[in-house]
Design a protein around this motif. Structure first.
Motif, PDB file in Angstrom:
ATOM      1  N   THR A   8       0.839  -1.195   0.000  1.00 15.66           N
ATOM      2  CA  THR A   8       0.000   0.000   0.000  1.00 15.66           C
ATOM      3  C   THR A   8       0.867   1.236   0.000  1.00 15.66           C
ATOM      4  OG1 THR A   8      -0.109  -0.067   2.404  1.00 15.66           O
ATOM      5  CG2 THR A   8      -1.877  -1.154   1.210  1.00 15.66           C
ATOM      6  N   LEU A   9       0.291   2.334  -0.461  1.00 17.74           N
ATOM      7  CA  LEU A   9       1.055   3.572  -0.603  1.00 17.74           C
ATOM      8  C   LEU A   9       0.697   4.531   0.528  1.00 17.74           C
ATOM      9  CD1 LEU A   9       3.090   4.710  -2.598  1.00 17.74           C
ATOM     10  CD2 LEU A   9       1.219   5.867  -3.749  1.00 17.74           C
ATOM     11  N   ILE A  10       1.735   5.061   1.183  1.00 18.25           N
ATOM     12  CA  ILE A  10       1.526   6.045   2.243  1.00 18.25           C
ATOM     13  C   ILE A  10       2.050   7.374   1.736  1.00 18.25           C
ATOM     14  CG2 ILE A  10       2.176   6.680   4.567  1.00 18.25           C
ATOM     15  CD1 ILE A  10       1.816   3.958   5.355  1.00 18.25           C
ATOM     16  N   SER A  11       1.200   8.365   1.652  1.00 14.65           N
ATOM     17  CA  SER A  11       1.619   9.680   1.150  1.00 14.65           C
ATOM     18  C   SER A  11       2.445  10.409   2.199  1.00 14.65           C
ATOM     19  CB  SER A  11       0.395  10.524   0.808  1.00 14.65           C
ATOM     20  OG  SER A  11      -0.340   9.915  -0.211  1.00 14.65           O
ATOM     21  N   ALA A  12       3.451  11.122   1.730  1.00 14.95           N
ATOM     22  CA  ALA A  12       4.270  11.952   2.622  1.00 14.95           C
ATOM     23  C   ALA A  12       4.138  13.396   2.171  1.00 14.95           C
ATOM     24  CB  ALA A  12       5.729  11.498   2.552  1.00 14.95           C
ATOM     25  N   LEU A  13       4.135  14.299   3.097  1.00 18.34           N
ATOM     26  CA  LEU A  13       3.911  15.702   2.773  1.00 18.34           C
ATOM     27  C   LEU A  13       5.161  16.393   2.247  1.00 18.34           C
ATOM     28  CD1 LEU A  13       1.707  16.719   5.828  1.00 18.34           C
ATOM     29  CD2 LEU A  13       0.960  16.101   3.528  1.00 18.34           C
ATOM     30  N   VAL A  14       6.307  15.934   2.659  1.00 16.36           N
ATOM     31  CA  VAL A  14       7.544  16.631   2.305  1.00 16.36           C
ATOM     32  C   VAL A  14       7.995  16.211   0.907  1.00 16.36           C
ATOM     33  CG1 VAL A  14       9.910  17.076   2.998  1.00 16.36           C
ATOM     34  CG2 VAL A  14       8.165  16.669   4.733  1.00 16.36           C
ATOM     35  N   PHE A  15       8.182  17.177   0.032  1.00 16.62           N
ATOM     36  CA  PHE A  15       8.680  16.967  -1.324  1.00 16.62           C
ATOM     37  C   PHE A  15       7.840  15.961  -2.139  1.00 16.62           C
ATOM     38  CE2 PHE A  15      12.131  19.580  -0.381  1.00 16.62           C
ATOM     39  CZ  PHE A  15      12.745  19.174   0.780  1.00 16.62           C
ATOM     40  N   PHE A  16       6.598  15.775  -1.715  1.00 18.67           N
ATOM     41  CA  PHE A  16       5.694  14.864  -2.418  1.00 18.67           C
ATOM     42  C   PHE A  16       6.246  13.444  -2.539  1.00 18.67           C
ATOM     43  CE2 PHE A  16       2.731  18.092  -3.463  1.00 18.67           C
ATOM     44  CZ  PHE A  16       3.466  19.223  -3.705  1.00 18.67           C
ATOM     45  N   ARG A  17       7.148  13.072  -1.673  1.00 23.37           N
ATOM     46  CA  ARG A  17       7.681  11.707  -1.712  1.00 23.37           C
ATOM     47  C   ARG A  17       6.634  10.721  -1.207  1.00 23.37           C
ATOM     48  NH1 ARG A  17      13.846  12.343   0.676  1.00 23.37           N
ATOM     49  NH2 ARG A  17      14.685  13.530  -1.066  1.00 23.37           N
ATOM     50  N   SER A  18       6.817   9.475  -1.562  1.00 16.90           N
ATOM     51  CA  SER A  18       5.931   8.429  -1.053  1.00 16.90           C
ATOM     52  C   SER A  18       6.760   7.222  -0.675  1.00 16.90           C
ATOM     53  CB  SER A  18       4.902   8.027  -2.118  1.00 16.90           C
ATOM     54  OG  SER A  18       5.560   7.518  -3.259  1.00 16.90           O
ATOM     55  N   SER A  19       6.211   6.401   0.186  1.00 13.77           N
ATOM     56  CA  SER A  19       6.924   5.185   0.585  1.00 13.77           C
ATOM     57  C   SER A  19       5.961   4.019   0.578  1.00 13.77           C
ATOM     58  CB  SER A  19       7.538   5.353   1.978  1.00 13.77           C
ATOM     59  OG  SER A  19       6.517   5.558   2.931  1.00 13.77           O
ATOM     60  N   ALA A  20       6.482   2.829   0.299  1.00  4.43           N
ATOM     61  CA  ALA A  20       5.640   1.637   0.248  1.00  4.43           C
ATOM     62  C   ALA A  20       5.490   1.052   1.633  1.00  4.43           C
ATOM     63  CB  ALA A  20       6.259   0.615  -0.685  1.00  4.43           C
ATOM     64  N   GLN A  21       4.301   0.598   1.900  1.00  6.35           N
ATOM     65  CA  GLN A  21       4.056  -0.153   3.129  1.00  6.35           C
ATOM     66  C   GLN A  21       3.724  -1.574   2.745  1.00  6.35           C
ATOM     67  OE1 GLN A  21       1.731   1.477   6.522  1.00  6.35           O
ATOM     68  NE2 GLN A  21       0.299  -0.172   6.019  1.00  6.35           N
ATOM     69  N   ILE A  22       4.397  -2.535   3.365  1.00  4.10           N
ATOM     70  CA  ILE A  22       4.173  -3.944   3.074  1.00  4.10           C
ATOM     71  C   ILE A  22       3.469  -4.562   4.274  1.00  4.10           C
ATOM     72  CG2 ILE A  22       5.235  -6.158   2.526  1.00  4.10           C
ATOM     73  CD1 ILE A  22       7.640  -4.590   1.486  1.00  4.10           C
ATOM     74  N   THR A  23       2.324  -5.159   4.027  1.00  2.00           N
ATOM     75  CA  THR A  23       1.613  -5.862   5.085  1.00  2.00           C
ATOM     76  C   THR A  23       1.692  -7.357   4.807  1.00  2.00           C
ATOM     77  OG1 THR A  23       0.083  -4.017   5.348  1.00  2.00           O
ATOM     78  CG2 THR A  23      -0.583  -6.127   6.280  1.00  2.00           C
ATOM     79  N   LEU A  24       2.269  -8.087   5.728  1.00  2.00           N
ATOM     80  CA  LEU A  24       2.392  -9.540   5.615  1.00  2.00           C
ATOM     81  C   LEU A  24       1.412 -10.160   6.598  1.00  2.00           C
ATOM     82  CD1 LEU A  24       6.285  -9.839   5.620  1.00  2.00           C
ATOM     83  CD2 LEU A  24       4.782  -9.622   3.660  1.00  2.00           C
ATOM     84  N   THR A  25       0.562 -11.049   6.109  1.00  5.73           N
ATOM     85  CA  THR A  25      -0.470 -11.638   6.949  1.00  5.73           C
ATOM     86  C   THR A  25      -0.348 -13.152   6.975  1.00  5.73           C
ATOM     87  OG1 THR A  25      -1.968  -9.847   6.333  1.00  5.73           O
ATOM     88  CG2 THR A  25      -2.947 -11.782   7.355  1.00  5.73           C
ATOM     89  N   ASN A  26      -0.283 -13.707   8.172  1.00 10.65           N
ATOM     90  CA  ASN A  26      -0.344 -15.151   8.355  1.00 10.65           C
ATOM     91  C   ASN A  26      -1.812 -15.529   8.524  1.00 10.65           C
ATOM     92  OD1 ASN A  26      -0.246 -17.814   9.113  1.00 10.65           O
ATOM     93  ND2 ASN A  26       0.782 -17.452  11.071  1.00 10.65           N
ATOM     94  N   PRO A  27      -2.430 -16.198   7.536  1.00 10.26           N
ATOM     95  CA  PRO A  27      -3.870 -16.443   7.590  1.00 10.26           C
ATOM     96  C   PRO A  27      -4.287 -17.666   8.406  1.00 10.26           C
ATOM     97  CG  PRO A  27      -3.005 -17.239   5.524  1.00 10.26           C
ATOM     98  CD  PRO A  27      -1.841 -16.636   6.272  1.00 10.26           C
ATOM     99  N   VAL A  28      -3.343 -18.369   9.011  1.00 12.65           N
ATOM    100  CA  VAL A  28      -3.686 -19.592   9.745  1.00 12.65           C
ATOM    101  C   VAL A  28      -3.330 -19.459  11.216  1.00 12.65           C
ATOM    102  CG1 VAL A  28      -3.451 -21.077   7.728  1.00 12.65           C
ATOM    103  CG2 VAL A  28      -1.459 -20.652   9.161  1.00 12.65           C
ATOM    104  N   LYS A  29      -3.974 -20.291  12.032  1.00 17.73           N
ATOM    105  CA  LYS A  29      -3.730 -20.276  13.475  1.00 17.73           C
ATOM    106  C   LYS A  29      -2.565 -21.198  13.822  1.00 17.73           C
ATOM    107  CE  LYS A  29      -8.576 -19.326  14.570  1.00 17.73           C
ATOM    108  NZ  LYS A  29      -9.805 -19.797  15.255  1.00 17.73           N
ATOM    109  N   LEU A  30      -1.476 -21.009  13.115  1.00 13.42           N
ATOM    110  CA  LEU A  30      -0.274 -21.821  13.310  1.00 13.42           C
ATOM    111  C   LEU A  30       0.939 -20.915  13.339  1.00 13.42           C
ATOM    112  CD1 LEU A  30      -0.846 -24.650  10.655  1.00 13.42           C
ATOM    113  CD2 LEU A  30      -1.079 -24.910  13.121  1.00 13.42           C
ATOM    114  N   GLU A  31       1.909 -21.298  14.135  1.00 13.98           N
ATOM    115  CA  GLU A  31       3.200 -20.631  14.021  1.00 13.98           C
ATOM    116  C   GLU A  31       3.850 -21.074  12.716  1.00 13.98           C
ATOM    117  OE1 GLU A  31       5.690 -21.272  17.386  1.00 13.98           O
ATOM    118  OE2 GLU A  31       4.396 -20.141  18.752  1.00 13.98           O
TER     119      GLU A  31
END
Length: 420
Positions: A8-31
């Motif tokens: 996902t994209l997170i907007s930054a106010l300074v110099f119109f830069r942007s940074s990526a956000q990575i969300t990692l999801t474990n969908p099971v009830k297991l380690e």
């Protein structure tokens, strides 16, 4: 398991830069210990913008410690294509990471957890450094150890390992795969076999060669089931003298994972049949008891099946598992060369599986093997994992039930999405 990755994209106010956000999801009830996470450069660039040549990404854990990331150039163009790392997930954990473009990989002291190598013998009976590419002489015969002490390649061909287990391929007409049982986490296969005074068929502090392959498919070797011009079905080993060229290519070799490719050019199945070409890409990464193979077949005859399997020289029964979109065949018995307990398994996406069977034990090219057959689709790889669970490596493998429960947990961990 394929960890669900959301960029996902997170907007930054300074110099119109942007940074990526990575969300990692474990969908099971297991380690999920030591889960391999692979981020493609093309996917990252959709959010970060172009990553220039010579640039990398850094990802920090909570507390500000950079992750150990391996950058792999898979197509040889001089630019990394994938960034890979290992992460141990808690049940249903959601992990949010922010990659930052940097001039160099993060300086992190990393333990090497995977390795692949091919080494040629020198004239003075030492072995040279690992080579990136190698070509096998046509019709190369197995080494006659009664006439020479060392083979032309260290341990007779390419070998790959992680901190749990190792494997090798005979780089000759046999083209069989073998297992290194390990009792150490360190990488040992640059040393094993270099000293004739140390017999790797006997247990050492690091482990040993634990499998007798014979005329079988050993630990996941390959064959093709075809209908011959005379109408007879036959099983033909990927090997022998009827292949125009066999090459080895190291693709990646780092602290996280190792990858190699084996190319088999113009394999003549039988007289009157068009040649077939095969590429096998082998992956291994830290923390696991398997290697993963991705096999692409070009020019296969109609209705041909790709076949792999498990040697059954010392096993009395084959078992099958079907769950979560996967199918497995496995054995468990006193079947190691150390005369102790060893479990072996082939796990494949159920949609690819055509059948399972047992080969005859005489009068055929492939013998003493429990096999699993896969349907072939042009340009789409057949994927499978070969597991080796030696009782000296892990207490879970000291009983048949322990090995079975381990496999079930692996299949549950994968889920159907692992094969997508």
């Amino acid at each position: 398991m394929r960890i669900k990755v959301t960029l996902t994209l997170i907007s930054a106010l300074v110099f119109f830069r942007s940074s990526a956000q990575i969300t990692l999801t474990n969908p099971v009830k297991l380690e999920l210990p030591d889960e391999l996470v692979v981020l493609k450069r093309t996917d990252l660039e959709k959010k970060t913008g172009p990553i220039a040549s010579g640039k990398y990404i850094t990802i920090k854990k909570a507390g500000g410690v950079p992750m150990v990331i391996q950058f792999d150039d898979l197509n040889g163009d001089g630019r990394w294509d994938e960034a890979a790392f290992l992460y141990s997930f808690k049940p249903n954990e959601k992990l949010v990471l922010k990659p930052v473009i940097t001039d160099a990989p993060a300086t992190v002291k990393a333990v090497v957890r995977a390795h692949v190598r091919q080494m040629r013998k020198n004239a003075d009976n030492t072995f040279g450094p690992a080579v990136d590419k190698d070509t096998m002489p046509v019709n190369a015969q197995p080494t006659d150890f009664s006439k020479q002490a060392l083979p032309p390649y260290l341990t007779e061909g390419p070998a790959w390992e992680n901190d749990k287990v190792g494997f090798r391929l005979y780089f000759d007409v046999r083209n069989g795969k073998d297992i290194w049982g390990k009792t150490t986490t360190r990488m040992v296969l640059d040393e094993v076999g270099a000293d004739t005074a140390k017999n790797y068929h006997h247990q050492a502090d690091w482990g040993m060669d634990i499998l007798k392959v014979g005329a079988s498919l050993g630990a996941g070797s390959l064959a093709l089931e075809v209908k011959l011009p005379n109408g007879k079905d036959t099983l033909v080993r990927l090997g022998g003298q009827h292949i125009e060229q066999v090459t080895y290519e190291k693709v990646a070799d780092g602290s996280v994972r190792a990858i190699c490719r084996l190319h088999y050019k113009n394999w003549t199945i039988a007289e009157g049949m068009a040649p077939v070409s095969v590429t096998e890409e082998i992956h291994i990464w830290g923390g696991q008891y398997f290697y993963e193979s991705r096999v692409t077949v070009a020019g296969a005859p109609a209705n041909a099946k790709l076949v792999t399997g498990i040697v059954n020289l010392h096993s009395k029964q084959v078992h099958e598992l079907n769950a979560k979109g996967s199918k497995a065949i496995y054995t468990y018995d006193v079947q190691s060369e150390n005369k102790d307990k060893l479990g072996m398994a082939v796990v494949m996406p159920a949609v690819q599986v055509a059948a399972t069977a047992t080969t005859p034990n005489a009068n055929t090219d492939v013998q003493n093997t429990y096999v699993i057959k896969a349907n072939i689709t042009n340009a789409k790889p057949v994927v499978y994992r070969f597991y080796a669970g030696w009782e000296k490596s892990d207490t879970r493998f000291t009983t048949a039930e322990g090995f079975k429960q381990f496999l079930l947990s692996e299949i549950n961990r994968m889920g159907a999405s692992i094969w997508k």
